[in-house]
Design a protein around this motif. Structure first.
Motif, PDB file in Angstrom:
ATOM      1  N   MET A 283      -0.219  11.165  -3.900  1.00 36.38           N
ATOM      2  CA  MET A 283       0.646  11.562  -2.794  1.00 36.38           C
ATOM      3  C   MET A 283      -0.215  11.684  -1.545  1.00 36.38           C
ATOM      4  N   GLY A 284       0.349  11.272  -0.421  1.00 35.93           N
ATOM      5  CA  GLY A 284      -0.394  11.324   0.826  1.00 35.93           C
ATOM      6  C   GLY A 284      -1.109  10.005   1.071  1.00 35.93           C
ATOM      7  N   MET A 285      -1.783   9.920   2.218  1.00 36.99           N
ATOM      8  CA  MET A 285      -2.507   8.710   2.587  1.00 36.99           C
ATOM      9  C   MET A 285      -3.758   9.125   3.349  1.00 36.99           C
ATOM     10  N   ASP A 286      -4.716   8.196   3.451  1.00 38.43           N
ATOM     11  CA  ASP A 286      -5.935   8.581   4.157  1.00 38.43           C
ATOM     12  C   ASP A 286      -5.679   8.661   5.663  1.00 38.43           C
TER      13      ASP A 286
ATOM     14  N   ASP B 106       4.350  11.665  10.127  1.00 38.29           N
ATOM     15  CA  ASP B 106       4.174  13.123  10.140  1.00 38.29           C
ATOM     16  C   ASP B 106       4.348  13.635   8.710  1.00 38.29           C
ATOM     17  N   PRO B 107       3.266  14.100   8.057  1.00 36.91           N
ATOM     18  CA  PRO B 107       3.369  14.521   6.647  1.00 36.91           C
ATOM     19  C   PRO B 107       4.329  15.692   6.454  1.00 36.91           C
ATOM     20  N   ARG B 108       4.680  16.380   7.532  1.00 36.42           N
ATOM     21  CA  ARG B 108       5.667  17.459   7.373  1.00 36.42           C
ATOM     22  C   ARG B 108       7.074  16.879   7.197  1.00 36.42           C
ATOM     23  N   LYS B 109       7.239  15.640   7.648  1.00 31.64           N
ATOM     24  CA  LYS B 109       8.574  15.022   7.541  1.00 31.64           C
ATOM     25  C   LYS B 109       8.624  13.894   6.515  1.00 31.64           C
ATOM     26  N   THR B 110       7.459  13.366   6.180  1.00 37.35           N
ATOM     27  CA  THR B 110       7.428  12.189   5.311  1.00 37.35           C
ATOM     28  C   THR B 110       6.395  12.370   4.206  1.00 37.35           C
ATOM     29  N   LEU B 111       6.834  12.131   2.989  1.00 41.56           N
ATOM     30  CA  LEU B 111       5.883  12.083   1.878  1.00 41.56           C
ATOM     31  C   LEU B 111       5.509  10.618   1.682  1.00 41.56           C
ATOM     32  N   THR B 112       4.239  10.308   1.841  1.00 41.36           N
ATOM     33  CA  THR B 112       3.807   8.928   1.628  1.00 41.36           C
ATOM     34  C   THR B 112       3.101   8.828   0.279  1.00 41.36           C
TER      35      THR B 112
ATOM     36  N   LYS C 263       0.761  -1.245   0.000  1.00 40.16           N
ATOM     37  CA  LYS C 263       0.000   0.000   0.000  1.00 40.16           C
ATOM     38  C   LYS C 263       0.797   1.304   0.000  1.00 40.16           C
ATOM     39  N   HIS C 264       1.855   1.379   0.787  1.00 34.51           N
ATOM     40  CA  HIS C 264       2.485   2.695   0.959  1.00 34.51           C
ATOM     41  C   HIS C 264       3.992   2.657   0.750  1.00 34.51           C
ATOM     42  N   LEU C 265       4.477   3.751   0.175  1.00 32.76           N
ATOM     43  CA  LEU C 265       5.931   3.959   0.131  1.00 32.76           C
ATOM     44  C   LEU C 265       6.215   5.287   0.838  1.00 32.76           C
ATOM     45  N   HIS C 266       7.036   5.221   1.848  1.00 30.96           N
ATOM     46  CA  HIS C 266       7.306   6.407   2.671  1.00 30.96           C
ATOM     47  C   HIS C 266       8.643   7.024   2.277  1.00 30.96           C
TER      48      HIS C 266
ATOM     49  N   GLU D 152       6.121  17.995  -6.636  1.00 36.05           N
ATOM     50  CA  GLU D 152       4.918  18.605  -7.188  1.00 36.05           C
ATOM     51  C   GLU D 152       3.927  17.547  -7.690  1.00 36.05           C
ATOM     52  N   TYR D 153       4.480  16.473  -8.276  1.00 37.62           N
ATOM     53  CA  TYR D 153       3.616  15.489  -8.919  1.00 37.62           C
ATOM     54  C   TYR D 153       4.368  14.165  -8.991  1.00 37.62           C
ATOM     55  N   ALA D 154       3.616  13.061  -8.902  1.00 38.69           N
ATOM     56  CA  ALA D 154       4.237  11.731  -8.971  1.00 38.69           C
ATOM     57  C   ALA D 154       3.470  10.843  -9.939  1.00 38.69           C
ATOM     58  N   GLN D 155       4.230  10.091 -10.737  1.00 37.21           N
ATOM     59  CA  GLN D 155       3.573   9.150 -11.660  1.00 37.21           C
ATOM     60  C   GLN D 155       4.446   7.920 -11.870  1.00 37.21           C
TER      61      GLN D 155
END
Ligand code: GLC
Length: 434
Positions: free
Chosen positions: A395-398, A408-414, A369-372, A382-385
């Motif tokens: 980008m992000g998670m629920d 912490d979304p300020r430290k980690t892009l999921t 499900k996730h890559l951190h 800006e954008y991921a594909q």
């Protein structure tokens, strides 16, 4: 000209192109059990001559080789003009030990260079410093079919390594004069020993040879096997680790240098019929990615057969790599190691294109499900594909997952991933940086 005035070659194309084809082709394709077979089995000249007398690669079509290399995404090639056995692929004026004197009866190098050039690949010549055939070459106790011959001393009487060096230089002059632009010269190799019993710069007259090379082709790239001091200006352009993956980018005196790993499909460089340890497509692609993620190139070898073809195993690997490269070449060409503020996520490699300002996340294992992505990613993407089909990677998670994982979304892009990976050997996420 004092050696201090020697200049290095122009590596700009090399660090962009990243992926080349090594070709080891010579008489050893006939015994088909390693290009060192003459050494390993201590084969005397008279017996090795059998291969000379039967060398007839009737199916040789360099346009097919060039097509296979180009199809794999390779941008340059390096071919053995002469390997340690001493046999020359081109019509050298300085020897009869060459393709034109075998049943093959033609120069094999010229059409090869033309065919690869036609496909837009750059030309490299591997040239063996070692020579197990030349009558002036001093037989040493380390390398060669006669290394432990009881009459070695006697066999060396009348031989002159200086005369061999003249031959070596004369052939290099030929190679760098008669084939147009040569982009790479790949000498192989030196093995100096403290007691003088090995071979090194004095045996090849390396400084003089270097000056000749730089004079004839000032932009050429030179490997690092002439046994010249590592800090001598202009002495080498490329470090060449062999048959292994460097654990990190190669440095000399703490500074990153241009490097290229050279590797085989299976262990032998020359065609080896019975070798069964062939590497798979996925792992070969991972190797290429790993090189680029550390700022290096990969030179991948094919040993063509005695009929003059790439065998089915080699073609299968090249096709597999090519299918991936067609969609992922953008994560290889022009790319290098990512800046240090972007740490490599688990089970991945990163490559980075400084011109387009994109980072490529090569996923060696598929996570659930996730890559951190930690570090600078959190506010720089800006954008991921996915690169294979340009489909968006969200980008992000629920919040339900975010709460459980306490990221912490300020430290980690999921990145939120599909359960099933894209149907490619190595999926790649392309990140467009702000
Ligand atoms: C070695 C071997 C050789 C091969 C070369 C490629 O030094 O002697 O057979 O050509 O490496 O790197």
């Amino acid at each position: 000209m004092p050696s201090t005035q020697l200049k290095n070659g122009d590596t700009s194309w090399f660090v962009h192109d990243r992926f080349g084809l090594f070709i080891h082709w010579g008489l050893y394709a006939l015994p088909a059990r390693h290009e060192w077979v003459k050494h390993h089995e201590r084969i005397p000249d008279e017996r090795y001559d059998l291969y000379f007398r039967h060398f007839d690669p009737d199916l040789y079509d360099p346009a097919e080789w060039a097509a296979a290399a180009a199809g794999a995404g390779m941008k340059y090639f390096v071919v053995t003009t002469k390997h340690h056995e001493g046999f020359c692929l081109w019509d050298s004026k300085h020897t009869d030990y060459k393709a034109t004197r075998t049943p093959c009866g033609r120069d094999l190098l010229k059409p090869m260079v033309e065919a690869f050039r036609e496909r837009g690949l750059r030309t490299g010549f591997y040239h063996s410093l070692i020579d197990w055939h030349h009558h002036q070459y001093i037989i040493d106790p380390h390398i060669g079919p006669l290394r432990d011959h009881p009459d070695r001393e006697r066999l060396n009487q009348g031989r002159s390594q200086a005369k061999y060096a003249e031959y070596l230089h004369a052939q290099v002059r030929e190679l760098l004069s008669d084939f147009g632009t040569v982009d790479i010269l790949w000498f192989d190799f030196s093995y100096p020993k403290p007691d003088g019993s090995g071979k090194g710069r004095d045996d090849w007259q390396s400084e003089e040879l270097l000056r000749l090379v730089r004079r004839l082709q000032p932009d050429i790239l030179l490997d690092d096997r002439l046994d010249l001091p590592v800090d001598m200006p202009g002495a080498w352009d490329i470090k060449t680790p062999e048959q292994a993956q460097p654990r990190e980018g190669i440095t000399v005196d703490g500074k990153p240098v241009v490097w290229e790993a050279c590797q085989t499909f299976s262990g032998s460089w020359g065609y080896f019929r019975d070798e069964t340890t062939w590497r798979g497509v996925d792992e070969l692609i991972r190797t290429l990615i790993d090189c680029v993620s550390k700022g290096g190139n990969l030179l991948l070898n094919v040993g063509p057969t005695g009929r003059g073809e790439f065998d089915a195993r080699a073609l299968d690997r090249l096709r597999g790599i090519g299918a991936w490269m067609k969609r992922h070449g953008r994560a290889i060409y022009g790319c290098t190691q990512a800046p240090s503020e972007f740490p490599t996520p688990q089970d991945c490699r990163l490559t980075y294109n400084p011109d387009s300002n994109r980072i490529y996340v090569h996923m060696f294992a598929w996570p659930y499900k996730h890559l951190h992505l930690d570090g600078a990613f959190s506010d720089r993407v800006e954008y991921a594909q996915f690169l294979n089909d340009a489909s968006e990677v969200r980008m992000g998670m629920d919040s339900w997952h975010a709460n459980q994982l306490a990221t912490d979304p300020r430290k980690t892009l999921t990145l939120t991933l599909p359960l099933v990976p894209p149907d490619v050997p190595i999926p790649v996420v392309e990140l467009f940086l702000k």
